[in-house]
Design an enzyme around this catalytic site. Structure first.
Site, PDB file in Angstrom:
ATOM      1  N   ASP A  11       0.866  -1.162   0.000  1.00  0.00           N
ATOM      2  CA  ASP A  11       0.000   0.000   0.000  1.00  0.00           C
ATOM      3  C   ASP A  11       0.919   1.233   0.000  1.00  0.00           C
ATOM      4  OD1 ASP A  11      -2.379   1.608   0.434  1.00  0.00           O
ATOM      5  OD2 ASP A  11      -1.609   1.873   2.481  1.00  0.00           O
ATOM      6  N   ASP A  13      -0.182   5.073   0.725  1.00  0.00           N
ATOM      7  CA  ASP A  13      -0.466   6.095   1.746  1.00  0.00           C
ATOM      8  C   ASP A  13      -0.419   5.477   3.144  1.00  0.00           C
ATOM      9  OD1 ASP A  13      -1.072   8.145  -0.183  1.00  0.00           O
ATOM     10  OD2 ASP A  13      -3.043   7.244  -0.470  1.00  0.00           O
ATOM     11  N   GLY A  48      -7.469   3.414   3.030  1.00  0.00           N
ATOM     12  CA  GLY A  48      -7.703   2.397   2.003  1.00  0.00           C
ATOM     13  C   GLY A  48      -8.999   2.571   1.246  1.00  0.00           C
ATOM     14  N   ARG A  51     -11.858   7.905  -2.648  1.00  0.00           N
ATOM     15  CA  ARG A  51     -12.163   9.315  -2.362  1.00  0.00           C
ATOM     16  C   ARG A  51     -13.657   9.526  -2.127  1.00  0.00           C
ATOM     17  NH1 ARG A  51     -10.094  12.825  -7.041  1.00  0.00           N
ATOM     18  NH2 ARG A  51      -8.262  11.539  -6.605  1.00  0.00           N
ATOM     19  N   SER A 119      -5.455   5.017  -4.301  1.00  0.00           N
ATOM     20  CA  SER A 119      -5.339   6.436  -4.689  1.00  0.00           C
ATOM     21  C   SER A 119      -5.207   6.629  -6.193  1.00  0.00           C
ATOM     22  CB  SER A 119      -4.120   7.058  -4.011  1.00  0.00           C
ATOM     23  OG  SER A 119      -3.926   8.368  -4.480  1.00  0.00           O
ATOM     24  N   ARG A 120      -5.855   7.683  -6.672  1.00  0.00           N
ATOM     25  CA  ARG A 120      -5.665   8.108  -8.063  1.00  0.00           C
ATOM     26  C   ARG A 120      -4.452   9.020  -8.194  1.00  0.00           C
ATOM     27  NH1 ARG A 120     -10.579   7.845 -11.422  1.00  0.00           N
ATOM     28  NH2 ARG A 120     -12.047   6.554 -10.275  1.00  0.00           N
ATOM     29  N   ASN A 121      -3.858   9.390  -7.061  1.00  0.00           N
ATOM     30  CA  ASN A 121      -2.676  10.263  -7.067  1.00  0.00           C
ATOM     31  C   ASN A 121      -1.382   9.475  -6.860  1.00  0.00           C
ATOM     32  OD1 ASN A 121      -3.920  12.995  -7.246  1.00  0.00           O
ATOM     33  ND2 ASN A 121      -4.918  12.361  -5.334  1.00  0.00           N
ATOM     34  N   ASP A 173      -1.479  -0.530   6.027  1.00  0.00           N
ATOM     35  CA  ASP A 173      -1.778   0.181   7.282  1.00  0.00           C
ATOM     36  C   ASP A 173      -3.289   0.296   7.516  1.00  0.00           C
ATOM     37  OD1 ASP A 173      -2.249   2.155   5.237  1.00  0.00           O
ATOM     38  OD2 ASP A 173      -2.188   3.686   6.807  1.00  0.00           O
TER      39      ASP A 173
HETATM   40  C1  BG6 Z   1      -5.935   5.544  -0.133  1.00  0.00           C
HETATM   41  C2  BG6 Z   1      -6.033   6.295   1.169  1.00  0.00           C
HETATM   42  O1  BG6 Z   1      -4.608   5.151  -0.335  1.00  0.00           O
HETATM   43  O2  BG6 Z   1      -6.348   6.366  -1.223  1.00  0.00           O
HETATM   44  C3  BG6 Z   1      -7.456   6.818   1.348  1.00  0.00           C
HETATM   45  O3  BG6 Z   1      -5.717   5.425   2.243  1.00  0.00           O
HETATM   46  C4  BG6 Z   1      -7.829   7.681   0.145  1.00  0.00           C
HETATM   47  O4  BG6 Z   1      -7.526   7.573   2.540  1.00  0.00           O
HETATM   48  C5  BG6 Z   1      -7.684   6.861  -1.130  1.00  0.00           C
HETATM   49  O5  BG6 Z   1      -9.177   8.140   0.268  1.00  0.00           O
HETATM   50  C6  BG6 Z   1      -8.005   7.652  -2.380  1.00  0.00           C
HETATM   51  O6  BG6 Z   1      -7.012   8.619  -2.580  1.00  0.00           O
HETATM   52  P1  BG6 Z   1      -7.057   9.740  -3.695  1.00  0.00           P
HETATM   53  O7  BG6 Z   1      -5.645  10.266  -3.729  1.00  0.00           O
HETATM   54  O8  BG6 Z   1      -7.444   9.096  -4.983  1.00  0.00           O
HETATM   55  O9  BG6 Z   1      -8.062  10.764  -3.260  1.00  0.00           O
HETATM   56 MG    MG Z   2      -2.801   3.177   3.504  1.00  0.00          MG
END
Ligand code: BG6
Ligand code: MG
Length: 215
Positions: A11, A13, A48, A51, A119-121, A173
């Protein structure tokens, strides 16, 4: 190699880097503007989770829960813009030496290494911390329909690595991520917030402990 495991899916974040603190700050700004309660315990429920699902958790039990999909998307975009501002200020110094050295030790032992993040980031973050080209595969919020605890993100990571699920272990996590790993047929190491639920196959005191498990 450990019990037929030759690939490790991380993972991002809260495991590789502490972007969870930026998620917290960005959601807190939105919640404060809307007059909604938000603290670390609510934030822990977002680990996890996608968004939009995170937004639903923050809005639950408030009048905002009845907003239209378009209005909710605008709120999620508002949070993401703030979050990306925080990400822009990240540098490779936010990647700890412990994480960097452990990743390299695992690679030297022959493990294939992947990211499995909702995450998309994810790619932006990896670029910012100097790991843009490091992983053998990246499965993230852009290639899945269902986020953790659904196993999709980890099954895709295994597919991208050409690995079987039973050859993969996950490092997480989020308790939702531990469940996702198990549903994918993978063993899971819990770190940080996930440890207190006791659902991991291993509990890590710190990231470097991975080197004692995956020899
Ligand atoms: C996960 C985080 O990795 O990504 C979440 O643990 C988050 O808290 C999710 O909401 C989506 O992230 P993002 O960057 O696409 O908004
Ligand atoms: Mg995480």
């Amino acid at each position: 190699m450990q019990n037929g495991i030759n690939a490790i899916i991380f993972d991002l974040d809260g495991v590789i880097v502490h972007t969870d603190k930026y998620h917290y700050k960005a959601w807190k700004l939105l919640a404060d503007r809307l007059g909604l309660y938000f603290d670390e315990s609510v934030n822990n429920r977002l680990r996890g989770v996608s968004r939009m699902e995170s937004l639903e958790i923050i809005l639950e039990n408030s009048d905002y829960a009845r907003l239209s999909e378009n209005e909710k998307t605008a709120l999620a975009d508002e949070k993401n813009e703030k979050y990306k501002e925080f990400l822009q200020s990240m540098t490779p110094e936010e990647l700890s030496g412990e994480v960097y050295d452990t990743l390299n030790a695992l690679r030297e032992r022959g493990y294939r290494l992947a990211i499995g993040s909702s995450s998309r980031n994810a790619r932006l973050i990896l670029d910012k911390i100097g790991l843009g080209g490091f992983f053998d595969a990246i499965s993230d919020g852009n290639n899945i329909i269902n986020s953790k605890p659904d196993p999709e993100v980890f099954l895709k990571a295994a597919e991208f690595l050409s690995a079987k699920p039973e050859e993969c272990a996950v490092v997480e996590d989020a308790d939702a991520g531990i469940t996702a790993a198990h549903r994918a047929g993978m063993k899971a190491a819990a770190i940080g917030d996930a440890v207190r639920y006791g659902n991991g196959d291993w509990n890590l005191d710190n990231f470097a402990a991975l080197a004692d498990i995956f020899k």
